[in-house]
Design a protein around this motif. Structure first.
Motif, PDB file in Angstrom:
ATOM      1  N   ARG A  87     -38.220  42.711  35.857  1.00 30.40           N
ATOM      2  CA  ARG A  87     -36.908  43.049  35.312  1.00 30.40           C
ATOM      3  C   ARG A  87     -36.853  42.831  33.797  1.00 30.40           C
ATOM      4  O   ARG A  87     -36.300  43.636  33.059  1.00 30.40           O
ATOM      5  CB  ARG A  87     -35.824  42.218  35.986  1.00 30.40           C
ATOM      6  N   GLU A  88     -37.438  41.730  33.317  1.00 33.10           N
ATOM      7  CA  GLU A  88     -37.425  41.434  31.888  1.00 33.10           C
ATOM      8  C   GLU A  88     -38.589  42.072  31.137  1.00 33.10           C
ATOM      9  O   GLU A  88     -38.618  42.063  29.907  1.00 33.10           O
ATOM     10  CB  GLU A  88     -37.467  39.901  31.671  1.00 33.10           C
ATOM     11  N   GLN A  89     -39.568  42.619  31.910  1.00 33.62           N
ATOM     12  CA  GLN A  89     -40.757  43.227  31.305  1.00 33.62           C
ATOM     13  C   GLN A  89     -41.509  42.244  30.397  1.00 33.62           C
ATOM     14  O   GLN A  89     -42.033  42.596  29.349  1.00 33.62           O
ATOM     15  CB  GLN A  89     -40.366  44.481  30.495  1.00 33.62           C
ATOM     16  N   ARG A  90     -41.531  40.998  30.837  1.00 30.47           N
ATOM     17  CA  ARG A  90     -42.250  39.939  30.112  1.00 30.47           C
ATOM     18  C   ARG A  90     -42.694  38.902  31.125  1.00 30.47           C
ATOM     19  O   ARG A  90     -42.168  38.831  32.237  1.00 30.47           O
ATOM     20  CB  ARG A  90     -41.352  39.250  29.072  1.00 30.47           C
ATOM     21  N   HIS A  91     -43.654  38.061  30.714  1.00 30.06           N
ATOM     22  CA  HIS A  91     -44.034  36.944  31.569  1.00 30.06           C
ATOM     23  C   HIS A  91     -42.925  35.887  31.527  1.00 30.06           C
ATOM     24  O   HIS A  91     -42.325  35.629  30.470  1.00 30.06           O
ATOM     25  CB  HIS A  91     -45.352  36.319  31.093  1.00 30.06           C
ATOM     26  N   ASN A  92     -42.680  35.286  32.674  1.00 31.53           N
ATOM     27  CA  ASN A  92     -41.651  34.247  32.725  1.00 31.53           C
ATOM     28  C   ASN A  92     -41.991  33.045  31.857  1.00 31.53           C
ATOM     29  O   ASN A  92     -41.089  32.367  31.360  1.00 31.53           O
ATOM     30  CB  ASN A  92     -41.428  33.798  34.174  1.00 31.53           C
ATOM     31  N   TRP A  93     -43.287  32.746  31.682  1.00 28.54           N
ATOM     32  CA  TRP A  93     -43.629  31.590  30.855  1.00 28.54           C
ATOM     33  C   TRP A  93     -43.142  31.797  29.419  1.00 28.54           C
ATOM     34  O   TRP A  93     -42.763  30.829  28.742  1.00 28.54           O
ATOM     35  CB  TRP A  93     -45.123  31.275  30.902  1.00 28.54           C
ATOM     36  N   GLU A  94     -43.143  33.046  28.949  1.00 28.49           N
ATOM     37  CA  GLU A  94     -42.627  33.313  27.604  1.00 28.49           C
ATOM     38  C   GLU A  94     -41.137  33.018  27.528  1.00 28.49           C
ATOM     39  O   GLU A  94     -40.643  32.468  26.539  1.00 28.49           O
ATOM     40  CB  GLU A  94     -42.879  34.771  27.224  1.00 28.49           C
ATOM     41  N   LEU A  95     -40.411  33.396  28.577  1.00 25.15           N
ATOM     42  CA  LEU A  95     -38.971  33.153  28.602  1.00 25.15           C
ATOM     43  C   LEU A  95     -38.660  31.663  28.696  1.00 25.15           C
ATOM     44  O   LEU A  95     -37.801  31.147  27.990  1.00 25.15           O
ATOM     45  CB  LEU A  95     -38.341  33.888  29.794  1.00 25.15           C
ATOM     46  N   GLY A 122     -30.335  26.394  29.056  1.00 22.14           N
ATOM     47  CA  GLY A 122     -31.590  27.095  28.864  1.00 22.14           C
ATOM     48  C   GLY A 122     -32.265  26.745  27.554  1.00 22.14           C
ATOM     49  O   GLY A 122     -33.043  27.514  27.002  1.00 22.14           O
ATOM     50  N   LEU A 123     -31.961  25.567  27.036  1.00 19.40           N
ATOM     51  CA  LEU A 123     -32.520  25.150  25.745  1.00 19.40           C
ATOM     52  C   LEU A 123     -33.619  24.108  25.889  1.00 19.40           C
ATOM     53  O   LEU A 123     -34.561  24.073  25.109  1.00 19.40           O
ATOM     54  CB  LEU A 123     -31.407  24.548  24.868  1.00 19.40           C
ATOM     55  N   GLY A 124     -33.497  23.224  26.895  1.00 19.43           N
ATOM     56  CA  GLY A 124     -34.267  21.988  26.936  1.00 19.43           C
ATOM     57  C   GLY A 124     -35.760  22.126  26.878  1.00 19.43           C
ATOM     58  O   GLY A 124     -36.411  21.566  25.996  1.00 19.43           O
ATOM     59  N   LEU A 125     -36.380  22.875  27.823  1.00 19.78           N
ATOM     60  CA  LEU A 125     -37.832  22.976  27.874  1.00 19.78           C
ATOM     61  C   LEU A 125     -38.360  23.689  26.645  1.00 19.78           C
ATOM     62  O   LEU A 125     -39.319  23.240  26.017  1.00 19.78           O
ATOM     63  CB  LEU A 125     -38.263  23.708  29.150  1.00 19.78           C
ATOM     64  N   CYS A 126     -37.744  24.795  26.277  1.00 16.07           N
ATOM     65  CA  CYS A 126     -38.178  25.551  25.106  1.00 16.07           C
ATOM     66  C   CYS A 126     -38.056  24.701  23.845  1.00 16.07           C
ATOM     67  O   CYS A 126     -38.983  24.626  23.038  1.00 16.07           O
ATOM     68  CB  CYS A 126     -37.349  26.828  24.974  1.00 16.07           C
ATOM     69  N   PHE A 150     -49.723  24.740  24.518  1.00 16.46           N
ATOM     70  CA  PHE A 150     -49.007  25.068  23.280  1.00 16.46           C
ATOM     71  C   PHE A 150     -49.370  24.039  22.218  1.00 16.46           C
ATOM     72  O   PHE A 150     -49.585  22.864  22.520  1.00 16.46           O
ATOM     73  CB  PHE A 150     -47.493  25.047  23.510  1.00 16.46           C
ATOM     74  N   ARG A 151     -49.439  24.491  20.980  1.00 14.52           N
ATOM     75  CA  ARG A 151     -49.708  23.614  19.846  1.00 14.52           C
ATOM     76  C   ARG A 151     -48.679  23.907  18.764  1.00 14.52           C
ATOM     77  O   ARG A 151     -48.610  25.026  18.252  1.00 14.52           O
ATOM     78  CB  ARG A 151     -51.129  23.822  19.287  1.00 14.52           C
ATOM     79  N   LYS A 152     -47.849  22.886  18.464  1.00 11.80           N
ATOM     80  CA  LYS A 152     -46.810  23.018  17.434  1.00 11.80           C
ATOM     81  C   LYS A 152     -45.963  24.281  17.614  1.00 11.80           C
ATOM     82  O   LYS A 152     -45.677  25.028  16.674  1.00 11.80           O
ATOM     83  CB  LYS A 152     -47.420  22.966  16.035  1.00 11.80           C
ATOM     84  N   GLY A 153     -45.586  24.525  18.860  1.00 12.59           N
ATOM     85  CA  GLY A 153     -44.692  25.630  19.148  1.00 12.59           C
ATOM     86  C   GLY A 153     -45.356  26.957  19.411  1.00 12.59           C
ATOM     87  O   GLY A 153     -44.681  27.937  19.738  1.00 12.59           O
ATOM     88  N   GLU A 154     -46.674  27.030  19.280  1.00 12.49           N
ATOM     89  CA  GLU A 154     -47.381  28.290  19.482  1.00 12.49           C
ATOM     90  C   GLU A 154     -48.270  28.210  20.723  1.00 12.49           C
ATOM     91  O   GLU A 154     -48.967  27.211  20.935  1.00 12.49           O
ATOM     92  CB  GLU A 154     -48.250  28.618  18.262  1.00 12.49           C
ATOM     93  N   ASN A 155     -48.265  29.274  21.514  1.00 16.31           N
ATOM     94  CA  ASN A 155     -49.111  29.303  22.700  1.00 16.31           C
ATOM     95  C   ASN A 155     -50.582  29.457  22.318  1.00 16.31           C
ATOM     96  O   ASN A 155     -50.921  30.173  21.384  1.00 16.31           O
ATOM     97  CB  ASN A 155     -48.705  30.465  23.615  1.00 16.31           C
ATOM     98  N   VAL A 156     -51.428  28.762  23.070  1.00 16.78           N
ATOM     99  CA  VAL A 156     -52.880  28.839  22.847  1.00 16.78           C
ATOM    100  C   VAL A 156     -53.534  29.310  24.139  1.00 16.78           C
ATOM    101  O   VAL A 156     -53.454  28.632  25.169  1.00 16.78           O
ATOM    102  CB  VAL A 156     -53.458  27.457  22.445  1.00 16.78           C
ATOM    103  N   GLY A 157     -54.145  30.476  24.117  1.00 16.93           N
ATOM    104  CA  GLY A 157     -54.951  30.932  25.255  1.00 16.93           C
ATOM    105  C   GLY A 157     -54.211  31.659  26.349  1.00 16.93           C
ATOM    106  O   GLY A 157     -54.819  32.024  27.369  1.00 16.93           O
ATOM    107  N   GLY A 158     -52.916  31.884  26.204  1.00 14.23           N
ATOM    108  CA  GLY A 158     -52.179  32.628  27.220  1.00 14.23           C
ATOM    109  C   GLY A 158     -52.061  31.889  28.545  1.00 14.23           C
ATOM    110  O   GLY A 158     -52.238  30.674  28.625  1.00 14.23           O
ATOM    111  N   LEU A 159     -51.799  32.636  29.617  1.00 15.19           N
ATOM    112  CA  LEU A 159     -51.625  32.063  30.949  1.00 15.19           C
ATOM    113  C   LEU A 159     -52.934  32.098  31.717  1.00 15.19           C
ATOM    114  O   LEU A 159     -53.566  33.139  31.839  1.00 15.19           O
ATOM    115  CB  LEU A 159     -50.550  32.851  31.711  1.00 15.19           C
ATOM    116  N   LYS A 160     -53.329  30.927  32.235  1.00 15.07           N
ATOM    117  CA  LYS A 160     -54.532  30.856  33.077  1.00 15.07           C
ATOM    118  C   LYS A 160     -54.091  30.679  34.523  1.00 15.07           C
ATOM    119  O   LYS A 160     -53.277  29.809  34.827  1.00 15.07           O
ATOM    120  CB  LYS A 160     -55.412  29.685  32.630  1.00 15.07           C
ATOM    121  N   LYS A 161     -54.652  31.505  35.404  1.00 16.11           N
ATOM    122  CA  LYS A 161     -54.205  31.534  36.794  1.00 16.11           C
ATOM    123  C   LYS A 161     -55.413  31.577  37.718  1.00 16.11           C
ATOM    124  O   LYS A 161     -56.333  32.375  37.514  1.00 16.11           O
ATOM    125  CB  LYS A 161     -53.326  32.780  37.007  1.00 16.11           C
ATOM    126  N   GLU A 162     -55.418  30.676  38.716  1.00 24.45           N
ATOM    127  CA  GLU A 162     -56.508  30.698  39.692  1.00 24.45           C
ATOM    128  C   GLU A 162     -55.992  30.238  41.046  1.00 24.45           C
ATOM    129  O   GLU A 162     -55.037  29.460  41.136  1.00 24.45           O
ATOM    130  CB  GLU A 162     -57.670  29.825  39.224  1.00 24.45           C
TER     131      GLU A 162
END
Length: 660
Positions: A87-95, A122-126, A150-162
């Motif tokens: 629905r949002e056309q994005r990964h939920n982790w980004e949201l 919707g502020l706390g975790l972000c 994440f490092r200093k607010g920036e994602n590192v390596g995207g989502l890893k899933k297994e």
């Protein structure tokens, strides 16, 4: 006098983006950029796990504090959804991790994800992710293990899933608060123990495990209250309470206003009476309401109303005896209130008070009914309670002078930040540097808070026009909350010279917490009146502060003059004329300066708060005398003098008078 200028043009305006929205202004989200703000960022993560458990997903939460001040919260809920959102056309982790005002608590398409939620905005975790040196997340759900870094607010390596064989679902978040964002990240063990204990109290049957890493290994403590607030009240009072513990519960539906949506409220109260212990704690959606708000107001009203009614009906009052107050009830009351609602109006993001009108009305009605039934069914306990309340009342009245003297001795050691609403303290304890700005209203509070140097500049807002202290009786003055808040914050007490009120005098210049007391209001008629009212208050209650040069007026510019590459500020008509003369044939625009609350932080800092560029007028006894003489002439009892003054000088103000 030279006019100091600074470029202020179209290119001077900018907006914060991404992580900078939190990293550069953490106090806006967390209430402080110090230890208190860091603690609140931890509580935001804990809140999410608590919400999961309350919905029935998971019965255990593990909190770990590591030696390097990194933190970890692990729950066994459903595991936050982080995969792709069609629905949002994005990964939920980004949201969830990177988008302010996003999360499962906004999704109402298929019913509410959380009926009673501690985290609503919707502020706390972000925000906590943005304020962290690093954050690592490990999530188990749907037969998969997901990992994010994440490092200093920036994602590192995207989502890893297994794929994983682990049966238990849940989320584990580990992060280290960033010292580039918070001035102090060394959260003491006592804070974790207190917060987690409170959460165990209002989430019955939920097990909390606190792990503190030490050089010798991990110290572990467990917190669980199987019967919630009832067990807690029993723990507080021990075995020798005046009455047994009562537990009352109810659910109501209603709305804060006719045009607002209906919502559900769940009310739970555990209480007893004791002549040895008194405590009242309020929780809403499991958040501790340090300032109470609606539930506290309801308790005050309901208990005073019902006990006063019972005392009248049973003839317990002496002839002509005054009515009890809540202070008399409070002295022997042990009460814990835990309410939940599907719609909540918090006073701010730090959730220390709620303001819902319906919650107040529902709880007042609920408590009045329960107290009435309780007294009818338990006449012996009712008699004990009323006897103790009357003892408290009469002791209070007979010992008022002693109590006042005791308060004077304690005044310097109390934590004013917790006692005074909307007071914003500074960090330094060095009174030779500390400055307190008394500002006009909440909007000016917000502007000054963003503009100030939080190391040494504190702020307290004046909510509306304060009482005119020129002629008011002391009893009326000291019932005024705005005035008493200012006196508390000053810390030096008051100078009262009237014979009938000498016991109220408690002035001690050594108790003053500030090097400068700065009155800061808009440069308009209302601002000048509020400034004069504040000055009148200080002149009457703390004249020594004026005599010894502690009181200042912050001048606000009257005009803002924009030339091609510079902005000039004129504080008087004469300065405006001089600047225009300097500009000559250059193109310029000129406008009256905005109110304090509308100014950009950079402009507020430059014109009003920066010690290098601001203009302060020291209030001298002579200046105060002249101001007060004029004020008394215009607002006092001298009718003939006022008439003569208007006859002689009124023509000067005809252009600005509102004669419509």
């Amino acid at each position: 006098m030279a006019v100091k200028t600074q470029t202020y043009d179209n290119e001077s305006i900018s907006s914060l983006k991404g992580a900078d929205r939190v990293r550069k202004r953490p106090a806006v989200i967390f209430g402080s950029d110090g230890l208190e703000g860091c603690q609140h960022s931890f509580f935001e993560i804990l809140s999410n796990s608590i919400d999961e458990a309350r919905e029935g997903y998971g019965d255990k939460i593990i909190v770990t504090r590591y030696l390097d001040n990194s933190l970890e919260v692990e729950d066994f809920g459903r595991g936050m959804p982080v995969d792709y959102n069609q629905r949002e056309q994005r990964h939920n982790w980004e949201l969830i991790f990177c988008e302010m005002y996003a999360g499962g608590k906004y999704n109402t398409n298929d019913g509410e994800s959380y009926e009673f939620s501690l985290g609503l905005n919707g502020l706390g975790l972000c925000a906590t992710q943005y304020a962290s040196e690093y954050m690592d997340a490990e999530i188990f759900r749907d037969g998969f293990q997901y990992n994010l870094s994440f490092r200093k607010g920036e994602n590192v390596g995207g989502l890893k899933k297994e794929a994983t064989n682990r049966k238990k679902t849940g989320s584990r978040i580990k992060w280290r608060p960033d010292t580039d964002v918070f001035t102090d990240i060394n959260i003491p063990e006592e804070y974790f123990a207190e917060v987690i204990k409170r959460q165990a109290v209002v989430n019955e049957g939920l097990l909390f495990i606190l792990r503190i890493e030490t050089p010798r290994g991990y110290e572990t403590r467990e917190f669980i209250y199987q019967n919630g607030i009832t067990d807690y009240v029993k723990e507080l009072t021990g075995s020798d309470a005046l009455t047994g513990v009562q537990f009352w519960q109810s659910e109501r539906r209603g709305r804060d206003r006719e045009d607002k949506p209906e919502y559900k409220v769940k009310l739970s109260v555990a209480l007893c009476f004791s002549n040895k212990v008194h405590i009242a704690e309020y929780y809403h959606n499991s958040s501790h309401l340090e300032y109470g708000g609606s539930p506290e107001k309801a308790v005050r009203y309901a208990f005073v109303s019902q006990l006063d009614s019972y005392l009248k009906q049973t003839g317990k009052y002496l002839k002509n005896e005054s009515k009890i107050t809540f202070a008399d009830v409070e002295d022997c009351l042990v009460l814990v209130s835990s309410s939940f609602s599907t719609v909540t109006s918090y006073e701010n993001q730090t959730k220390k008070a709620i303001t819902n009108k319906f919650i107040y009305e529902a709880m007042s009605d609920f408590l009045k009914h329960q107290i009435e039934v309780y007294f009818i069914e338990n006449p012996d306990e009712a008699a004990k309670i009323c006897e103790q309340v009357l003892i408290n009342k009469r002791s209070r009245e007979n010992a008022e002078k002693t109590r006042l003297n005791l308060k004077k001795k304690l005044a310097g050691t109390l934590d004013i930040a917790n006692r005074v609403e909307k007071f914003v303290d500074c960090r330094t304890k060095d009174t030779s540097r500390r400055e307190i700005y008394i500002v006009e209203g909440d909007s000016a509070l917000g502007a000054c808070k963003l503009a100030r140097d939080s190391e040494f500049q504190a702020i307290i807002p004046v909510r509306g026009k304060i009482l005119n202290c020129l002629k008011a009786e002391y009893d009326k003055i000291f019932k005024n909350e705005i005035i008493t808040d200012i006196i508390k914050v000053l810390g030096c007490g008051v100078e009262v010279h009237a014979k009938a009120n000498k016991e109220l005098s408690s002035f001690d210049i050594e108790g003053l917490r500030w090097n400068k007391v700065i009155i800061c209001t808009d440069a308009d008629v209302d601002g000048y009146q509020i400034r004069t009212l504040i000055l009148t208050m200080l002149y009457r209650l703390t004249p020594t502060l004026i005599e010894q040069g502690y009181v200042y007026i912050a001048e606000s510019p009257l005009f803002e003059i924009n030339a091609k590459d510079k902005t000039y500020f004129a504080y008087t008509e004469q300065e405006k004329a001089k600047i225009l003369e300097q500009l000559g044939d250059k193109k310029f625009t000129i406008q009256r300066s905005k109110g304090l609350g509308e100014n950009e932080p950079e402009m507020m800092w430059l014109t009003t708060m920066n010690p290098e560029t601001r203009r302060l007028i020291k209030v001298t006894p002579d200046l105060a005398d002249k101001t007060l003489a004029t004020f008394e002439l215009l607002l006092g009892d001298n009718l003939s003098g006022r008439k003569d003054h208007i006859a002689q000088n009124g023509y000067l103000y005809l252009d600005s008078a509102d004669l419509s």
